[in-house]
Design a protein around this motif. Structure first.
Motif, PDB file in Angstrom:
ATOM      1  N   ALA A   1      18.613  57.325   2.423  1.00 50.16           N
ATOM      2  CA  ALA A   1      19.324  56.052   2.344  1.00 50.16           C
ATOM      3  C   ALA A   1      18.342  54.892   2.359  1.00 50.16           C
ATOM      4  N   PRO A   2      18.590  53.838   1.587  1.00 46.34           N
ATOM      5  CA  PRO A   2      17.691  52.676   1.571  1.00 46.34           C
ATOM      6  C   PRO A   2      17.705  51.948   2.912  1.00 46.34           C
ATOM      7  N   ASN A   3      16.633  51.231   3.179  1.00 45.75           N
ATOM      8  CA  ASN A   3      16.567  50.371   4.356  1.00 45.75           C
ATOM      9  C   ASN A   3      17.009  48.973   3.939  1.00 45.75           C
ATOM     10  N   TYR A   4      18.285  48.654   4.167  1.00 46.36           N
ATOM     11  CA  TYR A   4      18.836  47.384   3.719  1.00 46.36           C
ATOM     12  C   TYR A   4      18.388  46.207   4.591  1.00 46.36           C
TER      13      TYR A   4
ATOM     14  N   GLN B   1      28.284  57.399 -13.158  1.00 46.95           N
ATOM     15  CA  GLN B   1      28.305  57.379 -11.694  1.00 46.95           C
ATOM     16  C   GLN B   1      29.762  57.393 -11.219  1.00 46.95           C
ATOM     17  N   ASP B   2      30.356  58.557 -11.214  1.00 45.38           N
ATOM     18  CA  ASP B   2      31.799  58.691 -11.024  1.00 45.38           C
ATOM     19  C   ASP B   2      32.200  59.091  -9.614  1.00 45.38           C
ATOM     20  N   ASN B   3      31.242  59.178  -8.699  1.00 46.03           N
ATOM     21  CA  ASN B   3      31.582  59.510  -7.320  1.00 46.03           C
ATOM     22  C   ASN B   3      32.127  58.269  -6.633  1.00 46.03           C
ATOM     23  N   LYS B   4      33.434  58.183  -6.500  1.00 42.14           N
ATOM     24  CA  LYS B   4      34.074  56.982  -5.961  1.00 42.14           C
ATOM     25  C   LYS B   4      33.773  56.769  -4.478  1.00 42.14           C
ATOM     26  N   ASN B   5      33.320  57.806  -3.798  1.00 34.37           N
ATOM     27  CA  ASN B   5      33.043  57.690  -2.365  1.00 34.37           C
ATOM     28  C   ASN B   5      31.590  57.344  -2.065  1.00 34.37           C
ATOM     29  N   ASP B   6      30.797  57.182  -3.099  1.00 30.32           N
ATOM     30  CA  ASP B   6      29.375  56.865  -2.898  1.00 30.32           C
ATOM     31  C   ASP B   6      29.152  55.390  -3.193  1.00 30.32           C
ATOM     32  N   PHE B   7      29.019  54.592  -2.134  1.00 32.88           N
ATOM     33  CA  PHE B   7      28.860  53.150  -2.315  1.00 32.88           C
ATOM     34  C   PHE B   7      27.407  52.734  -2.548  1.00 32.88           C
ATOM     35  N   GLN B   8      26.468  53.640  -2.275  1.00 33.40           N
ATOM     36  CA  GLN B   8      25.052  53.279  -2.458  1.00 33.40           C
ATOM     37  C   GLN B   8      24.776  52.866  -3.900  1.00 33.40           C
ATOM     38  N   LYS B   9      25.420  53.542  -4.843  1.00 35.59           N
ATOM     39  CA  LYS B   9      25.162  53.281  -6.265  1.00 35.59           C
ATOM     40  C   LYS B   9      25.590  51.881  -6.687  1.00 35.59           C
ATOM     41  N   GLN B  10      26.376  51.211  -5.851  1.00 38.45           N
ATOM     42  CA  GLN B  10      26.856  49.872  -6.181  1.00 38.45           C
ATOM     43  C   GLN B  10      25.881  48.775  -5.748  1.00 38.45           C
ATOM     44  N   ASN B  11      24.957  49.097  -4.855  1.00 36.78           N
ATOM     45  CA  ASN B  11      24.202  48.062  -4.160  1.00 36.78           C
ATOM     46  C   ASN B  11      23.004  47.560  -4.961  1.00 36.78           C
ATOM     47  N   ILE B  12      22.723  46.269  -4.819  1.00 41.29           N
ATOM     48  CA  ILE B  12      21.629  45.625  -5.548  1.00 41.29           C
ATOM     49  C   ILE B  12      20.395  45.581  -4.663  1.00 41.29           C
ATOM     50  N   LYS B  13      19.277  46.017  -5.221  1.00 42.25           N
ATOM     51  CA  LYS B  13      18.003  45.992  -4.491  1.00 42.25           C
ATOM     52  C   LYS B  13      17.248  44.695  -4.711  1.00 42.25           C
TER      53      LYS B  13
ATOM     54  N   VAL C   1      15.309  45.424   5.194  1.00 44.28           N
ATOM     55  CA  VAL C   1      14.007  44.949   4.722  1.00 44.28           C
ATOM     56  C   VAL C   1      14.150  44.367   3.312  1.00 44.28           C
ATOM     57  N   LYS C   2      13.750  43.119   3.156  1.00 48.12           N
ATOM     58  CA  LYS C   2      13.770  42.435   1.858  1.00 48.12           C
ATOM     59  C   LYS C   2      15.144  42.504   1.194  1.00 48.12           C
ATOM     60  N   ASN C   3      16.171  42.256   1.974  1.00 48.46           N
ATOM     61  CA  ASN C   3      17.510  42.271   1.406  1.00 48.46           C
ATOM     62  C   ASN C   3      17.660  41.108   0.418  1.00 48.46           C
ATOM     63  N   PRO C   4      18.159  41.362  -0.794  1.00 49.58           N
ATOM     64  CA  PRO C   4      18.242  40.297  -1.798  1.00 49.58           C
ATOM     65  C   PRO C   4      19.178  39.157  -1.420  1.00 49.58           C
ATOM     66  N   VAL C   5      20.058  39.370  -0.439  1.00 43.89           N
ATOM     67  CA  VAL C   5      20.918  38.281   0.029  1.00 43.89           C
ATOM     68  C   VAL C   5      20.073  37.112   0.532  1.00 43.89           C
ATOM     69  N   TRP C   6      19.022  37.423   1.296  1.00 48.22           N
ATOM     70  CA  TRP C   6      18.208  36.341   1.867  1.00 48.22           C
ATOM     71  C   TRP C   6      17.392  35.646   0.788  1.00 48.22           C
ATOM     72  N   LYS C   7      17.047  36.364  -0.245  1.00 46.44           N
ATOM     73  CA  LYS C   7      16.375  35.744  -1.391  1.00 46.44           C
ATOM     74  C   LYS C   7      17.286  34.721  -2.056  1.00 46.44           C
ATOM     75  N   LEU C   8      18.557  35.080  -2.218  1.00 46.46           N
ATOM     76  CA  LEU C   8      19.512  34.167  -2.834  1.00 46.46           C
ATOM     77  C   LEU C   8      19.822  32.992  -1.914  1.00 46.46           C
ATOM     78  N   ALA C   9      20.004  33.269  -0.616  1.00 47.92           N
ATOM     79  CA  ALA C   9      20.248  32.188   0.335  1.00 47.92           C
ATOM     80  C   ALA C   9      19.065  31.220   0.364  1.00 47.92           C
ATOM     81  N   GLY C  10      17.844  31.747   0.216  1.00 47.14           N
ATOM     82  CA  GLY C  10      16.665  30.888   0.164  1.00 47.14           C
ATOM     83  C   GLY C  10      16.669  29.958  -1.031  1.00 47.14           C
ATOM     84  N   LEU C  11      17.183  30.424  -2.176  1.00 49.99           N
ATOM     85  CA  LEU C  11      17.296  29.561  -3.359  1.00 49.99           C
ATOM     86  C   LEU C  11      18.236  28.389  -3.088  1.00 49.99           C
TER      87      LEU C  11
END
Length: 431
Positions: free
Chosen positions: A28-31, A89-101, A33-43
């Protein structure tokens, strides 16, 4: 070179240039560290308004950051290896595939909102262009851009006859201008020192030919007298229902070099489906509601009923593309439209201080966020590419009673930057 009509692909499509990040050993990714949300909030935090902040209605500010590239996480690890093709990517129960790095932002952005002068609110539009060496104009001019640039601009159906100057702002190393729809005489004498200096360098200009409307246009009394918000003041820069398309092309001081997508122009749209007490289709009062007693005051947010059946392209519908599941969990190679919004879950969430719902995409899902208590930064944007606009993050503040509809093919996020808990009602279907 002149600015030409935009040319975009005729149908939405998945950008094959986006990257899929494969997590090490399928972990699983380490969300954190360097989460893109903070990059956008910084803009957002780095935006330098031309006048001091007290001249702007903070909750009205609507930020638009175009981006050119996304990095998405892969589908969670499987024995046969991760599925990286979004169509599969048809596994509806896998939310990792939706997330932006991560994402790569474009070199310009826009902000719209209301500026206030002596108690009155006027719409404005801010255009900002990066003064760094990595922009097309900087490279074309040998990194010698000078004290100002020019922009060709079209706001909704109103376009400039002459180019608009983009003066250099040393406070944030960008070229930018704010166009105000101010209509009450001498603006300069009513501004603070920062605003006056901006006017002196033409960082604030009055352009009522492009920036239209006033806050009065959508007062409760006026809307109720007209019944329907969406038919009122269609040219309004801050219309609470209608999208605002903006078309741009940038050039240097001598108009020798252009940054215009090879003459197609940049086209972006403020189009967050943002509704609530101040953003609605229709308002009014109903006596004896459903055979009851007294009077009910209503605000219609989204509707397929009565005269709303065909307005605005039916906002609750879902366009189903070849990679989408339909409401019954099936897929088809033929494009079709479901004229309804399917709901498979309803959730209540409490987000603690600095809690973030990360930037993620929905391939199949439509979802509604409704703020019940508190305020938060709402983000939406396109994951797939639509024919009428560039992909962009749109950022607005949500307050109690505000509601946002996220369509399939969209990115979205919610960020609690306050010291208080916020309460959120969320519902949607099939992803």
């Amino acid at each position: 070179m002149t600015a030409n009509q935009n040319e975009f692909q005729s149908a939405p499509y998945i950008d094959s240039n986006d990257d899929i990040f494969i997590s090490a050993e399928g972990g699983a990714p380490n969300y954190n560290v360097k989460n893109p949300v903070w990059k956008l909030a910084g803009l957002v935090q780095k935006v330098d308004m031309a006048a001091e902040r007290e001249f702007y209605l903070g909750d009205s500010l609507d930020y638009l950051f175009p981006f050119r590239h996304l990095v998405l996480y892969n589908e969670a690890g499987k024995e046969a290896g991760p599925v990286v093709e979004p169509r599969d990517q048809d596994n509806k129960n896998d939310f990792q595939k939706q997330n932006i790095k991560d994402f790569i932002i474009e070199h310009f952005y826009l902000v719209r909102g209301y500026a206030t002068v002596e108690g009155k609110a006027y719409p404005f539009l801010k255009v900002s262009y990066d003064a760094g060496t990595g922009t097309p104009l900087s490279e074309a001019t040998g990194h010698n851009l000078g004290k100002y640039l020019h922009v060709w601009l079209k706001v909704r159906d109103n376009q400039v006859a002459d180019l608009i100057k983009l003066p250099y702002n040393e406070a944030n190393d960008r070229y930018e201008v704010e166009l105000w729809g101010f209509t009450d005489g001498d603006l300069y004498s009513k501004l603070d020192t920062k605003g006056q200096k901006a006017m002196e360098r033409e960082g604030i200009i009055i352009r009522t030919d492009l920036i239209k409307g006033s806050a009065f246009d959508f007062t409760r009394e006026r809307v109720e007298s007209m019944k329907k918000t969406y038919v009122m003041s269609k040219e309004h820069t801050m219309h609470p229902i209608l999208p605002l398309p903006v078309e741009l092309a940038f050039t240097d001081v001598n108009e020798r070099h252009w940054d215009s997508l090879d003459g197609r122009n940049y086209r972006v749209v403020f189009n967050m489906l943002f509704r609530g007490w101040n953003n609605y289709i229709q308002g009014g009062v109903s006596a004896n509601p459903h055979g009851g007693v007294g009077h009910l005051e209503f605000r219609n947010l989204f509707s397929n009923y009565f005269t709303h059946t065909n307005h605005l392209g039916n906002e609750l519908k879902k366009d189903v593309y070849s990679w989408n599941f339909d409401a019954h969990g099936n897929r088809s190679e033929e494009y079709f439209t479901e004229k309804f919004m399917a709901v498979e879950y309803m959730d209540l969430h409490i987000l603690k201080s600095n809690c973030v719902i990360g930037i993620h995409r929905h391939r199949d899902n439509q979802e509604i966020f409704m703020m019940m208590k508190g305020s938060a930064m709402m983000v939406t944007g396109d994951w797939i590419k639509f024919p009428d606009r560039m992909r962009a993050f749109e950022v607005k503040n949500m307050r109690e009673g505000d509601l946002v509809l996220c369509k399939n093919g969209m990115l979205h996020s919610l960020v609690n930057l306050t010291d208080e808990d916020i309460q959120l009602f969320m519902f949607g279907g099939y992803d």
